[in-house]
Design a protein around this motif. Structure first.
Motif: not given
Length: 314
Positions: A231-241, A306-312
């Motif tokens: 994604l764009a540099a200023d976005a946040q993405r979530t993903h499955i652990q 269900y849980p996800v991890e968020t990476i900024g």
């Protein structure tokens, strides 16, 4: 075309405004003829060219802002809605994301010149968390370039455009028939290509979010592959652990030698009909690696609680 010419001759800038606005909101009504006609009219009035450019830019920015905030509010759901009414619903979001990955926010500058990309870029920018200031700056630049090109084309070739309009008016129903045949042929080809791709991935196994959660809870050996575009540099993405991020474009060359031999491979994306995840699983199958697809992608996983991890991203 005759109706557009008549509408513009009667209402001028107002017709241009609504012509651009309606097209940018997604209606199958081309705005280019209005821009060309504005250029033709500007041949006798230079001030009209500036007025037309301002009106077209305002109309486009209103429509684009609506889609931008819809994307920010509803995320990929609004993209899925747009793709359902497109000829290629399974790939349009992925192609737009790839454009962002290759060109960054400069995609906003060129989007209006690319069929199919124009309507998807604003909501995708919103869904990706792009800053409002960045969106406004680059979208205005792209809009000015697009609208200015159309008006300039009509201005520079006003004699030829006038002759073309007269010729099309003479052809009448014949011109409309030729255009309709061309559009029909294009749709048939795209539908055939879509059917061929669907047939190739129809047999790939699916895994429901509850099944994947159960596998994770039991500690099963898994390789979960997130194939979404960065994604764009200023976005946040979530993903499955524990998911490994491998973009679809890199699946064919990704190093898989270190993957556990007995692990269950599961791919997922965030796109209509799991298109990217299905293609990734298909490509892995071509490499001799059996893979399943998370049904509904990460959106279904999140909706199920269900849980996800968020990476900024910085």
């Amino acid at each position: 075309m005759e109706n557009i010419t008549s509408l513009f001759s009667q209402h001028g800038l107002l017709a241009l405004f609504f012509g651009v606005l309606v097209e940018q909101l997604g209606a199958p009504i081309p705005a280019l003829p209005f821009l060309l006609l504005a250029g033709v009219a500007a041949a006798d009035n230079g001030v009209f060219a500036v007025q037309a450019l301002a009106v077209a830019t305002l109309a486009s920015m209103i429509a684009d802002s609506v889609w931008f905030y819809a994307g920010r509010r509803f995320g990929h759901r609004v993209l899925a809605l747009l793709c359902r009414i497109s000829i290629s619903p399974d790939t349009c979001v992925r192609q737009s994301e790839l454009s962002f990955a290759r060109r960054g926010i400069a995609t906003l500058v060129v989007a209006k010149f690319v069929p199919g990309l124009s309507i998807l870029t604003p909501p995708l920018a919103g869904a990706m968390g792009m800053r409002v200031s960045s969106f406004v700056l680059f979208n205005i630049a792209g809009t000015l370039l697009w609208a200015g090109s159309g008006i300039a084309g009509g201005l520079l070739f006003h004699n030829q455009v006038g002759q073309l309009l007269a010729y099309l008016s003479q052809l009448g129903d014949t011109a409309m028939l030729l255009v309709a045949c061309g559009v029909a042929l294009y749709i048939v080809i795209r539908i055939w290509r879509r059917w061929r791709v669907k047939r190739s991935v129809a047999s790939l196994p699916r895994v429901a979010p509850a099944q994947l959660a159960d596998l994770l809870e039991r500690g099963e050996e898994l390789v979960i592959v997130d194939v979404r575009v960065s994604l764009a540099a200023d976005a946040q993405r979530t993903h499955i652990q524990g998911a490994r991020h491998i973009e679809l474009s890199g699946i064919e060359t990704a190093p898989v030698d270190t993957w556990p031999a007995k692990a269950k491979i599961i791919t997922y994306c965030s796109c209509p009909n799991d298109a990217s995840a299905l293609k990734a699983a298909y490509l892995l199958g071509q490499r001799g690696i059996a893979a399943s697809v998370l049904h509904g992608g990460i959106d279904a996983w999140i909706d199920a609680g269900y849980p996800v991890e968020t990476i900024g991203h910085a």
